[in-house]
Design a protein around this motif. Structure first.
Motif, PDB file in Angstrom:
ATOM      1  N   VAL A   1       0.841  -1.201   0.000  1.00  0.00           N
ATOM      2  CA  VAL A   1       0.000   0.000   0.000  1.00  0.00           C
ATOM      3  C   VAL A   1       0.874   1.247   0.000  1.00  0.00           C
ATOM      4  CG1 VAL A   1      -1.747   1.306   1.282  1.00  0.00           C
ATOM      5  CG2 VAL A   1      -1.876  -1.195   1.197  1.00  0.00           C
ATOM      6  N   GLY A   2       1.788   1.319   0.951  1.00  0.00           N
ATOM      7  CA  GLY A   2       2.690   2.464   1.067  1.00  0.00           C
ATOM      8  C   GLY A   2       3.965   2.231   0.284  1.00  0.00           C
ATOM      9  N   PRO A   3       4.812   3.232   0.236  1.00  0.00           N
ATOM     10  CA  PRO A   3       6.067   3.089  -0.506  1.00  0.00           C
ATOM     11  C   PRO A   3       7.012   2.089   0.152  1.00  0.00           C
ATOM     12  CG  PRO A   3       6.034   5.159   0.696  1.00  0.00           C
ATOM     13  CD  PRO A   3       4.673   4.543   0.857  1.00  0.00           C
ATOM     14  N   SER A   4       7.899   1.539  -0.656  1.00  0.00           N
ATOM     15  CA  SER A   4       8.939   0.642  -0.162  1.00  0.00           C
ATOM     16  C   SER A   4       9.964   1.480   0.600  1.00  0.00           C
ATOM     17  CB  SER A   4       9.634  -0.076  -1.314  1.00  0.00           C
ATOM     18  OG  SER A   4      10.838  -0.678  -0.862  1.00  0.00           O
ATOM     19  N   LEU A   5      10.110   1.178   1.875  1.00  0.00           N
ATOM     20  CA  LEU A   5      11.080   1.908   2.691  1.00  0.00           C
ATOM     21  C   LEU A   5      12.507   1.540   2.294  1.00  0.00           C
ATOM     22  CD1 LEU A   5       9.163   1.643   6.054  1.00  0.00           C
ATOM     23  CD2 LEU A   5       9.292   3.610   4.512  1.00  0.00           C
ATOM     24  N   ASP A   6      12.693   0.343   1.758  1.00  0.00           N
ATOM     25  CA  ASP A   6      14.013  -0.065   1.268  1.00  0.00           C
ATOM     26  C   ASP A   6      14.431   0.788   0.074  1.00  0.00           C
ATOM     27  OD1 ASP A   6      14.689  -2.117   3.109  1.00  0.00           O
ATOM     28  OD2 ASP A   6      13.365  -3.509   2.057  1.00  0.00           O
ATOM     29  N   SER A   7      13.492   1.141  -0.772  1.00  0.00           N
ATOM     30  CA  SER A   7      13.803   1.987  -1.923  1.00  0.00           C
ATOM     31  C   SER A   7      13.982   3.449  -1.523  1.00  0.00           C
ATOM     32  CB  SER A   7      12.690   1.899  -2.976  1.00  0.00           C
ATOM     33  OG  SER A   7      12.599   0.594  -3.482  1.00  0.00           O
ATOM     34  N   LEU A   8      13.129   3.919  -0.619  1.00  0.00           N
ATOM     35  CA  LEU A   8      13.208   5.322  -0.189  1.00  0.00           C
ATOM     36  C   LEU A   8      14.442   5.630   0.645  1.00  0.00           C
ATOM     37  CD1 LEU A   8       9.584   6.292   0.933  1.00  0.00           C
ATOM     38  CD2 LEU A   8      10.846   7.123  -1.044  1.00  0.00           C
ATOM     39  N   LYS A   9      14.795   4.699   1.520  1.00  0.00           N
ATOM     40  CA  LYS A   9      15.905   4.902   2.468  1.00  0.00           C
ATOM     41  C   LYS A   9      15.767   6.252   3.178  1.00  0.00           C
ATOM     42  CE  LYS A   9      18.941   2.083  -0.323  1.00  0.00           C
ATOM     43  NZ  LYS A   9      20.013   2.085  -1.289  1.00  0.00           N
ATOM     44  N   PRO A  10      14.653   6.454   3.884  1.00  0.00           N
ATOM     45  CA  PRO A  10      14.430   7.755   4.533  1.00  0.00           C
ATOM     46  C   PRO A  10      15.365   7.979   5.719  1.00  0.00           C
ATOM     47  CG  PRO A  10      12.784   6.179   5.243  1.00  0.00           C
ATOM     48  CD  PRO A  10      13.600   5.495   4.168  1.00  0.00           C
ATOM     49  N   THR A  11      15.608   9.248   6.017  1.00  0.00           N
ATOM     50  CA  THR A  11      16.392   9.598   7.198  1.00  0.00           C
ATOM     51  C   THR A  11      15.504   9.432   8.434  1.00  0.00           C
ATOM     52  OG1 THR A  11      15.727  11.913   7.216  1.00  0.00           O
ATOM     53  CG2 THR A  11      17.686  11.333   5.882  1.00  0.00           C
ATOM     54  N   GLU A  12      16.134   9.432   9.583  1.00  0.00           N
ATOM     55  CA  GLU A  12      15.383   9.315  10.833  1.00  0.00           C
ATOM     56  C   GLU A  12      14.402  10.478  10.980  1.00  0.00           C
ATOM     57  OE1 GLU A  12      16.276   8.659  15.596  1.00  0.00           O
ATOM     58  OE2 GLU A  12      17.910   8.494  14.155  1.00  0.00           O
ATOM     59  N   ALA A  13      14.825  11.678  10.636  1.00  0.00           N
ATOM     60  CA  ALA A  13      13.950  12.857  10.738  1.00  0.00           C
ATOM     61  C   ALA A  13      12.761  12.741   9.786  1.00  0.00           C
ATOM     62  CB  ALA A  13      14.746  14.129  10.450  1.00  0.00           C
ATOM     63  N   GLU A  14      12.983  12.231   8.586  1.00  0.00           N
ATOM     64  CA  GLU A  14      11.884  12.059   7.629  1.00  0.00           C
ATOM     65  C   GLU A  14      10.865  11.049   8.152  1.00  0.00           C
ATOM     66  OE1 GLU A  14      14.167  12.970   3.406  1.00  0.00           O
ATOM     67  OE2 GLU A  14      14.320  10.956   4.272  1.00  0.00           O
TER      68      GLU A  14
ATOM     69  N   TYR B   1       2.953  12.816  11.849  1.00  0.00           N
ATOM     70  CA  TYR B   1       1.880  13.591  11.216  1.00  0.00           C
ATOM     71  C   TYR B   1       1.088  12.835  10.159  1.00  0.00           C
ATOM     72  CZ  TYR B   1       4.097  17.467  13.574  1.00  0.00           C
ATOM     73  OH  TYR B   1       4.625  18.290  14.538  1.00  0.00           O
ATOM     74  N   GLY B   2       1.614  11.716   9.661  1.00  0.00           N
ATOM     75  CA  GLY B   2       0.921  10.964   8.618  1.00  0.00           C
ATOM     76  C   GLY B   2       0.958  11.687   7.285  1.00  0.00           C
ATOM     77  N   LEU B   3       0.410  11.031   6.266  1.00  0.00           N
ATOM     78  CA  LEU B   3       0.309  11.627   4.933  1.00  0.00           C
ATOM     79  C   LEU B   3      -0.627  10.767   4.105  1.00  0.00           C
ATOM     80  CD1 LEU B   3       1.342  13.799   2.903  1.00  0.00           C
ATOM     81  CD2 LEU B   3       3.059  12.145   2.201  1.00  0.00           C
ATOM     82  N   GLY B   4      -1.569  11.371   3.439  1.00  0.00           N
ATOM     83  CA  GLY B   4      -2.514  10.619   2.619  1.00  0.00           C
ATOM     84  C   GLY B   4      -3.254   9.583   3.451  1.00  0.00           C
ATOM     85  N   VAL B   5      -3.160   8.316   3.057  1.00  0.00           N
ATOM     86  CA  VAL B   5      -3.859   7.245   3.786  1.00  0.00           C
ATOM     87  C   VAL B   5      -3.108   6.808   5.043  1.00  0.00           C
ATOM     88  CG1 VAL B   5      -5.034   6.389   1.730  1.00  0.00           C
ATOM     89  CG2 VAL B   5      -2.834   5.394   2.390  1.00  0.00           C
ATOM     90  N   MET B   6      -1.864   7.278   5.200  1.00  0.00           N
ATOM     91  CA  MET B   6      -1.096   6.895   6.387  1.00  0.00           C
ATOM     92  C   MET B   6      -1.565   7.712   7.586  1.00  0.00           C
ATOM     93  SD  MET B   6       2.952   6.644   7.010  1.00  0.00           S
ATOM     94  CE  MET B   6       3.600   6.595   8.659  1.00  0.00           C
ATOM     95  N   PRO B   7      -1.938   7.004   8.661  1.00  0.00           N
ATOM     96  CA  PRO B   7      -2.418   7.714   9.852  1.00  0.00           C
ATOM     97  C   PRO B   7      -1.315   8.545  10.525  1.00  0.00           C
ATOM     98  CG  PRO B   7      -2.777   5.335  10.049  1.00  0.00           C
ATOM     99  CD  PRO B   7      -1.960   5.563   8.824  1.00  0.00           C
ATOM    100  N   ALA B   8      -1.740   9.521  11.286  1.00  0.00           N
ATOM    101  CA  ALA B   8      -0.835  10.349  12.082  1.00  0.00           C
ATOM    102  C   ALA B   8      -0.681   9.679  13.450  1.00  0.00           C
ATOM    103  CB  ALA B   8      -1.398  11.755  12.224  1.00  0.00           C
ATOM    104  N   TYR B   9       0.267   8.764  13.531  1.00  0.00           N
ATOM    105  CA  TYR B   9       0.420   7.945  14.732  1.00  0.00           C
ATOM    106  C   TYR B   9       0.745   8.767  15.976  1.00  0.00           C
ATOM    107  CZ  TYR B   9       0.204   3.653  12.019  1.00  0.00           C
ATOM    108  OH  TYR B   9      -0.224   2.626  11.224  1.00  0.00           O
ATOM    109  N   GLY B  10       1.514   9.814  15.828  1.00  0.00           N
ATOM    110  CA  GLY B  10       1.867  10.643  16.976  1.00  0.00           C
ATOM    111  C   GLY B  10       0.805  11.663  17.290  1.00  0.00           C
TER     112      GLY B  10
END
Length: 108
Positions: free
Chosen positions: A56-69, A76-85
């Motif tokens: 459903v969401g993007p591949s985190l292996d492909s994105l390789k996001p930083t800890e801050a991202e 805060y969430g984005l689109g269909v991703m809930p704002a967990y915090g």
């Protein structure tokens, strides 16, 4: 006397390095649990280190996001991703831990 000071200093350096490594290992274990079990991130995201094959969401292996991202997205969430915090599904500490885990696991 100088030799003793050297060994004492060396002991403390090694002690603090090992303590830091142990803390990081603990965060990685906790992060995996939050990712797979508490927040259910694995249901939507690909993250090989977690055995996650979501589509459903993007591949985190492909994105390789930083800890801050990751922190920003999880909080805060984005689109269909809930704002967990923001919605208090995860504590600030849990958001920080899972962000550390993802940032240090993605692409590995």
């Amino acid at each position: 006397m100088k030799k003793n000071n050297f060994f004492i200093a060396l002991f403390f350096i090694i002690f603090f390095i090992l303590k830091s490594v142990k803390a990081d290992e603990t965060k990685m274990i906790q992060g995996l649990e939050i990712f797979n079990e508490i927040a259910g991130c694995a249901g939507c995201h690909v993250l090989k280190a977690a055995g996650a094959e979501g589509n459903v969401g993007p591949s985190l292996d492909s994105l390789k996001p930083t800890e801050a991202e990751v922190q920003d997205m999880v909080f805060y969430g984005l689109g269909v991703m809930p704002a967990y915090g923001e919605d208090e599904m995860l504590t600030k500490e849990q958001v920080d831990i899972v962000s550390f885990y993802v940032a240090n696991s993605a692409g590995k």
